[in-house]
Design an enzyme around this catalytic site. Sequence first.
Site, PDB file in Angstrom:
ATOM      1  N   ASP A   1       5.369  -3.162  -5.291  1.00  0.00           N
ATOM      2  CA  ASP A   1       4.095  -3.027  -6.336  1.00  0.00           C
ATOM      3  C   ASP A   1       4.370  -2.034  -7.512  1.00  0.00           C
ATOM      4  O   ASP A   1       4.233  -2.280  -8.436  1.00  0.00           O
ATOM      5  CB  ASP A   1       3.139  -2.335  -5.168  1.00  0.00           C
ATOM      6  CG  ASP A   1       1.765  -2.368  -5.789  1.00  0.00           C
ATOM      7  OD1 ASP A   1       1.326  -3.051  -7.107  1.00  0.00           O
ATOM      8  OD2 ASP A   1       0.756  -1.916  -5.163  1.00  0.00           O
TER       9      ASP A   1
ATOM     10  N   THR B   1       6.336  -6.031   4.969  1.00  0.00           N
ATOM     11  CA  THR B   1       7.480  -5.625   5.757  1.00  0.00           C
ATOM     12  C   THR B   1       8.075  -4.076   5.375  1.00  0.00           C
ATOM     13  O   THR B   1       8.926  -3.659   6.164  1.00  0.00           O
ATOM     14  CB  THR B   1       8.656  -6.555   5.815  1.00  0.00           C
ATOM     15  OG1 THR B   1       9.142  -6.792   4.668  1.00  0.00           O
ATOM     16  CG2 THR B   1       7.961  -7.885   6.474  1.00  0.00           C
TER      17      THR B   1
HETATM   18  N1  AR6 Z   1      11.839  -6.850  -5.043  1.00  0.00           N
HETATM   19  C1  AR6 Z   1      11.747  -7.575  -3.814  1.00  0.00           C
HETATM   20  N2  AR6 Z   1      11.590  -6.882  -2.684  1.00  0.00           N
HETATM   21  C2  AR6 Z   1      11.291  -5.716  -2.712  1.00  0.00           C
HETATM   22  C3  AR6 Z   1      11.480  -4.944  -3.774  1.00  0.00           C
HETATM   23  C4  AR6 Z   1      11.670  -5.661  -5.019  1.00  0.00           C
HETATM   24  N3  AR6 Z   1      12.064  -4.873  -6.218  1.00  0.00           N
HETATM   25  N4  AR6 Z   1      11.223  -3.532  -3.686  1.00  0.00           N
HETATM   26  C5  AR6 Z   1      10.813  -3.507  -2.181  1.00  0.00           C
HETATM   27  N5  AR6 Z   1      11.030  -4.780  -1.823  1.00  0.00           N
HETATM   28  P1  AR6 Z   1       6.504  -2.896   0.452  1.00  0.00           P
HETATM   29  P2  AR6 Z   1       4.243  -3.644   1.894  1.00  0.00           P
HETATM   30  C6  AR6 Z   1      10.625  -5.161  -0.226  1.00  0.00           C
HETATM   31  O1  AR6 Z   1       6.632  -1.381   0.899  1.00  0.00           O
HETATM   32  O2  AR6 Z   1       4.851  -3.454   3.275  1.00  0.00           O
HETATM   33  C7  AR6 Z   1       2.881  -0.132  -1.681  1.00  0.00           C
HETATM   34  O3  AR6 Z   1       2.898   1.281  -1.839  1.00  0.00           O
HETATM   35  C8  AR6 Z   1      10.758  -4.216   0.877  1.00  0.00           C
HETATM   36  O4  AR6 Z   1      12.079  -4.068   1.297  1.00  0.00           O
HETATM   37  O5  AR6 Z   1       6.627  -3.054  -1.178  1.00  0.00           O
HETATM   38  O6  AR6 Z   1       3.360  -4.963   1.846  1.00  0.00           O
HETATM   39  C9  AR6 Z   1       1.757  -0.856  -2.066  1.00  0.00           C
HETATM   40  O7  AR6 Z   1       1.210  -0.226  -2.980  1.00  0.00           O
HETATM   41  C10 AR6 Z   1      10.046  -4.918   2.010  1.00  0.00           C
HETATM   42  O8  AR6 Z   1      10.927  -5.730   2.657  1.00  0.00           O
HETATM   43  O9  AR6 Z   1       5.098  -3.481   0.544  1.00  0.00           O
HETATM   44  C11 AR6 Z   1       0.966  -0.768  -0.703  1.00  0.00           C
HETATM   45  O10 AR6 Z   1       0.212   0.551  -0.604  1.00  0.00           O
HETATM   46  C12 AR6 Z   1       8.892  -5.788   0.969  1.00  0.00           C
HETATM   47  O11 AR6 Z   1       9.349  -5.664  -0.274  1.00  0.00           O
HETATM   48  C13 AR6 Z   1       2.072  -1.151   0.443  1.00  0.00           C
HETATM   49  O12 AR6 Z   1       3.254  -0.440  -0.292  1.00  0.00           O
HETATM   50  C14 AR6 Z   1       7.506  -5.174   1.161  1.00  0.00           C
HETATM   51  O13 AR6 Z   1       7.609  -3.678   0.986  1.00  0.00           O
HETATM   52  C15 AR6 Z   1       2.296  -2.453   0.649  1.00  0.00           C
HETATM   53  O14 AR6 Z   1       3.154  -2.520   1.855  1.00  0.00           O
END
Ligand code: AR6
Length: 183
Positions: A40, A130
């Site tokens: 995000d 995740t």
């Molecule tokens: N490209 C692809 N995947 C990514 C990237 C990227 N640039 N960066 C991280 N990931 P998360 P959530 C992966 O925490 O669990 C935020 O603060 C990461 O390794 O981004 O849905 C939001 O504002 C993981 O496998 O999202 C919400 O408050 C996946 O993306 C909260 O985190 C999701 O990790 C959402 O949590």
Amino acid sequence: MEKVIHGTRIVLKKGDITEEDCDAIVNAANSSLMGGGGVDGAIHKKGGRIIHEECLRIRKEEYPQGLPEGEAVITRGGNLKARFVIHTVGPVWRGGNVGEGDLLFNCYMNSLMIALRNGFSCIAFPAISTGAFGYPLREAAKTAFSAIRQFLEKNNGKIKEIRMVLYTDEAFRIFSQVFSEFF
Ligand code: AR6
């Protein structure tokens, strides 16, 4: 890793979703739609002001209480390569018995339906929930692929390409394993 299912190419790759050149990339947002960490934060940072402004408008006009878990909305992509961002709110993992599976399923299905309605030929997903939200990778992969499979059974070939963009080696390994069990 890739496979054509019901006329749609499903691609699994390791990478940074902000670099993807699909019509739309999916953001694993939170219900505020105001940005955060993880994917995000990266999307808002690279996409710039337009995304924030459109999210503000969506909050004001459509979701004053915040976007509920499982729902999805669309904004433009600003400075990203993708022209659009589909923002969805995954569930926080609470052990798996309070409807997390259905909510995560809805994230994928609702995002795919937005892509379909907009006539997109390519959409890219991260592994929603995740990271900060603590969803186990294997469970998340099963839910992602069952939503994609169900979508394709009803809408075969209408979207040309669905990409799963995994950021870590572990996510790529586990999603790849589950992918070969599914398709
Ligand atoms: N490209 C692809 N995947 C990514 C990237 C990227 N640039 N960066 C991280 N990931 P998360 P959530 C992966 O925490 O669990 C935020 O603060 C990461 O390794 O981004 O849905 C939001 O504002 C993981 O496998 O999202 C919400 O408050 C996946 O993306 C909260 O985190 C999701 O990790 C959402 O949590």
